[in-house]
Write a protein that holds these residues in place. Structure first.
Motif, PDB file in Angstrom:
ATOM      1  N   GLU A 125      32.707  38.793   2.772  1.00  0.00           N
ATOM      2  CA  GLU A 125      31.378  39.071   1.297  1.00  0.00           C
ATOM      3  C   GLU A 125      30.741  37.687   1.489  1.00  0.00           C
ATOM      4  O   GLU A 125      31.245  36.802   0.945  1.00  0.00           O
ATOM      5  CB  GLU A 125      32.487  39.203   0.465  1.00  0.00           C
ATOM      6  N   THR A 126      29.449  38.702   0.590  1.00  0.00           N
ATOM      7  CA  THR A 126      28.921  37.782   0.312  1.00  0.00           C
ATOM      8  C   THR A 126      29.022  37.148  -0.802  1.00  0.00           C
ATOM      9  O   THR A 126      29.717  37.888  -1.467  1.00  0.00           O
ATOM     10  CB  THR A 126      27.202  37.788   0.656  1.00  0.00           C
ATOM     11  N   ASP A 127      28.126  36.104  -1.591  1.00  0.00           N
ATOM     12  CA  ASP A 127      28.523  35.557  -3.223  1.00  0.00           C
ATOM     13  C   ASP A 127      27.932  36.771  -3.657  1.00  0.00           C
ATOM     14  O   ASP A 127      28.492  36.858  -4.811  1.00  0.00           O
ATOM     15  CB  ASP A 127      27.230  34.505  -3.215  1.00  0.00           C
ATOM     16  N   GLU A 128      26.632  37.344  -3.506  1.00  0.00           N
ATOM     17  CA  GLU A 128      26.243  38.551  -3.605  1.00  0.00           C
ATOM     18  C   GLU A 128      26.837  39.564  -4.352  1.00  0.00           C
ATOM     19  O   GLU A 128      27.126  40.384  -5.786  1.00  0.00           O
ATOM     20  CB  GLU A 128      24.921  39.267  -3.726  1.00  0.00           C
ATOM     21  N   GLU A 129      27.749  40.151  -2.827  1.00  0.00           N
ATOM     22  CA  GLU A 129      28.690  40.917  -3.608  1.00  0.00           C
ATOM     23  C   GLU A 129      30.417  41.403  -4.263  1.00  0.00           C
ATOM     24  O   GLU A 129      30.300  41.875  -4.412  1.00  0.00           O
ATOM     25  CB  GLU A 129      29.080  41.537  -1.558  1.00  0.00           C
ATOM     26  N   ILE A 130      30.463  39.564  -3.929  1.00  0.00           N
ATOM     27  CA  ILE A 130      31.773  39.467  -4.821  1.00  0.00           C
ATOM     28  C   ILE A 130      31.160  39.314  -5.927  1.00  0.00           C
ATOM     29  O   ILE A 130      31.999  39.675  -7.363  1.00  0.00           O
ATOM     30  CB  ILE A 130      31.931  37.196  -4.520  1.00  0.00           C
ATOM     31  N   GLN A 131      29.974  39.042  -6.314  1.00  0.00           N
ATOM     32  CA  GLN A 131      29.739  39.376  -7.842  1.00  0.00           C
ATOM     33  C   GLN A 131      29.730  40.729  -8.297  1.00  0.00           C
ATOM     34  O   GLN A 131      30.223  40.820  -9.497  1.00  0.00           O
ATOM     35  CB  GLN A 131      28.186  38.291  -8.070  1.00  0.00           C
ATOM     36  N   LYS A 132      28.914  41.514  -8.206  1.00  0.00           N
ATOM     37  CA  LYS A 132      29.265  42.804  -7.824  1.00  0.00           C
ATOM     38  C   LYS A 132      30.350  43.264  -7.398  1.00  0.00           C
ATOM     39  O   LYS A 132      30.576  44.038  -8.980  1.00  0.00           O
ATOM     40  CB  LYS A 132      28.137  43.056  -6.836  1.00  0.00           C
ATOM     41  N   ARG A 133      30.841  43.412  -7.219  1.00  0.00           N
ATOM     42  CA  ARG A 133      32.188  43.611  -7.191  1.00  0.00           C
ATOM     43  C   ARG A 133      33.250  43.384  -7.960  1.00  0.00           C
ATOM     44  O   ARG A 133      33.588  44.066  -8.981  1.00  0.00           O
ATOM     45  CB  ARG A 133      32.850  43.180  -5.621  1.00  0.00           C
ATOM     46  N   ILE A 134      33.052  42.386  -8.906  1.00  0.00           N
ATOM     47  CA  ILE A 134      34.257  41.742 -10.131  1.00  0.00           C
ATOM     48  C   ILE A 134      33.501  41.984 -10.813  1.00  0.00           C
ATOM     49  O   ILE A 134      33.730  42.841 -11.880  1.00  0.00           O
ATOM     50  CB  ILE A 134      33.858  40.278 -10.431  1.00  0.00           C
ATOM     51  N   LYS A 135      31.580  42.482 -11.015  1.00  0.00           N
ATOM     52  CA  LYS A 135      31.277  43.048 -11.988  1.00  0.00           C
ATOM     53  C   LYS A 135      31.711  44.192 -11.854  1.00  0.00           C
ATOM     54  O   LYS A 135      31.882  45.279 -13.314  1.00  0.00           O
ATOM     55  CB  LYS A 135      29.787  43.048 -12.240  1.00  0.00           C
ATOM     56  N   GLN A 136      31.764  45.458 -11.197  1.00  0.00           N
ATOM     57  CA  GLN A 136      32.376  46.758 -11.478  1.00  0.00           C
ATOM     58  C   GLN A 136      33.842  47.034 -12.161  1.00  0.00           C
ATOM     59  O   GLN A 136      34.162  47.318 -12.001  1.00  0.00           O
ATOM     60  CB  GLN A 136      31.972  46.882  -9.450  1.00  0.00           C
ATOM     61  N   TRP A 137      34.263  45.826 -11.403  1.00  0.00           N
ATOM     62  CA  TRP A 137      35.905  46.242 -11.657  1.00  0.00           C
ATOM     63  C   TRP A 137      36.066  45.321 -12.808  1.00  0.00           C
ATOM     64  O   TRP A 137      37.095  46.755 -13.618  1.00  0.00           O
ATOM     65  CB  TRP A 137      36.358  44.977 -11.157  1.00  0.00           C
ATOM     66  N   ASP A 138      35.196  44.647 -13.901  1.00  0.00           N
ATOM     67  CA  ASP A 138      34.906  44.336 -15.285  1.00  0.00           C
ATOM     68  C   ASP A 138      34.789  45.269 -15.870  1.00  0.00           C
ATOM     69  O   ASP A 138      35.413  46.066 -16.680  1.00  0.00           O
ATOM     70  CB  ASP A 138      34.445  43.653 -15.263  1.00  0.00           C
TER      71      ASP A 138
END
Length: 409
Positions: free
Chosen positions: A381-394
């Motif tokens: 995953e790229t950094d943007e995809e990681i941040q997006k996934r964490i936000k969706q999980w929250d």
């Protein structure tokens, strides 16, 4: 005769009785010394050979301070600076003072003389420690040394053709064994050249095993590399030109235990003999089946819990219809929707390919093939995809908590 009760004995009588016991004890010690001879005040421990001296003032055995004791102490606890030795002297003084206060000794003593003797012995031991430390530092200074034939795996090759290439030289020397590699992974073999970079007709090769040196001396010495052109092979001997300067020697990278063990296993693997595969023998990678188009990536983005459900469903179905399964992997970030199933036997993998290939699953046509053993399906995953996934999980967790909260009446 009148009897005296214990309750009527005063403190003076107790002190007198204790004094009589001490005098009797000293007389026994003197008789023992006279019977044993001059060295009766020295005791050697039979288990480790440590010598102890009897202190008549403290009436106790103490280790005898000599060169052997200092060497054993340094081997066990290392060497200390003068500040640490002074601290040890102070600590020993406090311990001795505590012993004096706790032990009852009626014989008059001289604490100042005892402390001075201990300080003198401690200072002498610290000076001997410093002297030994200086000797060890001198011994550790890098110096030039000659490598004996039992450890020298280098051979010197002369009378080589002037048009020889490095690849040709490597192929020649590999006939007698594996060539050593340096820290960068380069083979430790070279052709000596002149100032213009042209070969001079000689070279050096460093083998891994000493047996390769013997083979090179017996086989390659006098070998006809070109027509009417034989080469000369001998043990390499290194000579010092000028004065030895340790700073010019390349520093080797220190390795920890794990790195040394890894290097040892790597060396063993080089000499590990494995038989050639039998005709028709299958590769281990064919026990793994790659199933494509199993899912859509967005499915797991909306609900990550489905990954575990997919794994469980695939394992249960494959074990029921194909055979024992070792591992199931879901590559949820691969756009091809790839899942891999590793079986214990080849027959089970064959059944899985026959069962899954061309089958429809959730409206998607599956493609099942054997793994080639090289292709990697994991996508980072790229950094943007990681941040997006964490936000969706929250957001998913917050929504789940809101659903669990009871509604107010």
């Amino acid at each position: 005769m009148a009897t005296i009760n214990n309750d009527d004995v005063d403190d003076n009588d107790n002190d007198f009785a204790y004094q009589l016991e001490q005098e009797e004890f000293e007389r026994q010690q003197k008789r023992q010394q006279q019977s044993c001879g001059e060295n009766s005040n020295v005791y050697r421990d039979p288990t480790d050979g440590t010598e102890y001296e009897w202190d008549p003032i403290k009436k106790a055995w103490f280790p005898k301070i000599n060169d052997d004791f200092i060497a054993k102490y340094q081997a066990s606890y290392g060497q200390f600076d003068n500040d640490e030795s002074d601290a040890n002297i102070t600590e020993s003084k406090s311990v001795n003072e505590e012993k004096k206060t706790t032990s009852i000794i009626n014989t008059p003593t001289k604490p100042e003389s005892i402390d001075s003797e201990q300080t003198t012995s401690s200072s002498s031991s610290s000076s001997s420690k410093k002297r030994q430390r200086d000797e060890q530092q001198q011994q550790q200074t890098p110096q030039w040394f000659e490598v004996d034939d039992q450890h020298n795996t280098n051979v010197y090759v002369s009378n080589l053709p002037l048009d020889i290439t490095l690849d040709e030289f490597i192929t020649l020397m590999k006939k007698c064994g594996l060539i050593m590699k340096d820290d960068r992974g380069q083979l430790k073999i070279k052709l000596y050249t002149d100032e213009q970079g042209k070969p001079k007709g000689d070279g050096r090769c460093c083998y891994i095993k000493l047996e390769s040196v013997e083979l090179a001396l017996n086989i390659l010495d006098g070998y006809q590399l070109r027509e009417n052109h034989s080469i000369k092979v001998e043990r390499a001997k290194f000579s010092l030109k000028g004065e030895y300067n340790p700073s010019l020697k390349p520093k080797k990278k220190k390795m920890n235990k794990q790195q040394k063990e890894k290097q040892r296993k790597k060396m063993e693997k080089l000499f590990d003999w494995r038989p050639n595969k039998l005709p028709g023998e299958r590769q281990k990678c064919e026990k793994t089946v790659v199933i494509k188009n199993m899912f859509d990536v967005k499915t797991f983005e909306n609900d990550p819990r489905l990954i575990l459900e997919y794994k469980t469903d695939i394992r249960e179905e494959c074990e029921e219809k194909c055979g024992p399964v070792r591992k199931v992997e879901i590559y949820d970030h691969n756009p091809d929707g790839i899942a891999t199933v590793t079986f214990q036997e080849f027959d089970s993998a064959d059944k899985c390919v026959e069962l899954m290939n061309g089958r429809f699953f959730a409206g998607r046509k599956l493609d099942a093939q054997f793994w080639d053993g090289k292709t990697r399906y994991k996508i980072e995953e790229t950094d943007e995809e990681i941040q997006k996934r964490i936000k969706q999980w929250d957001e998913f967790l917050e929504q789940d908590n809101d659903d669990k909260q009871p509604k107010s009446q």
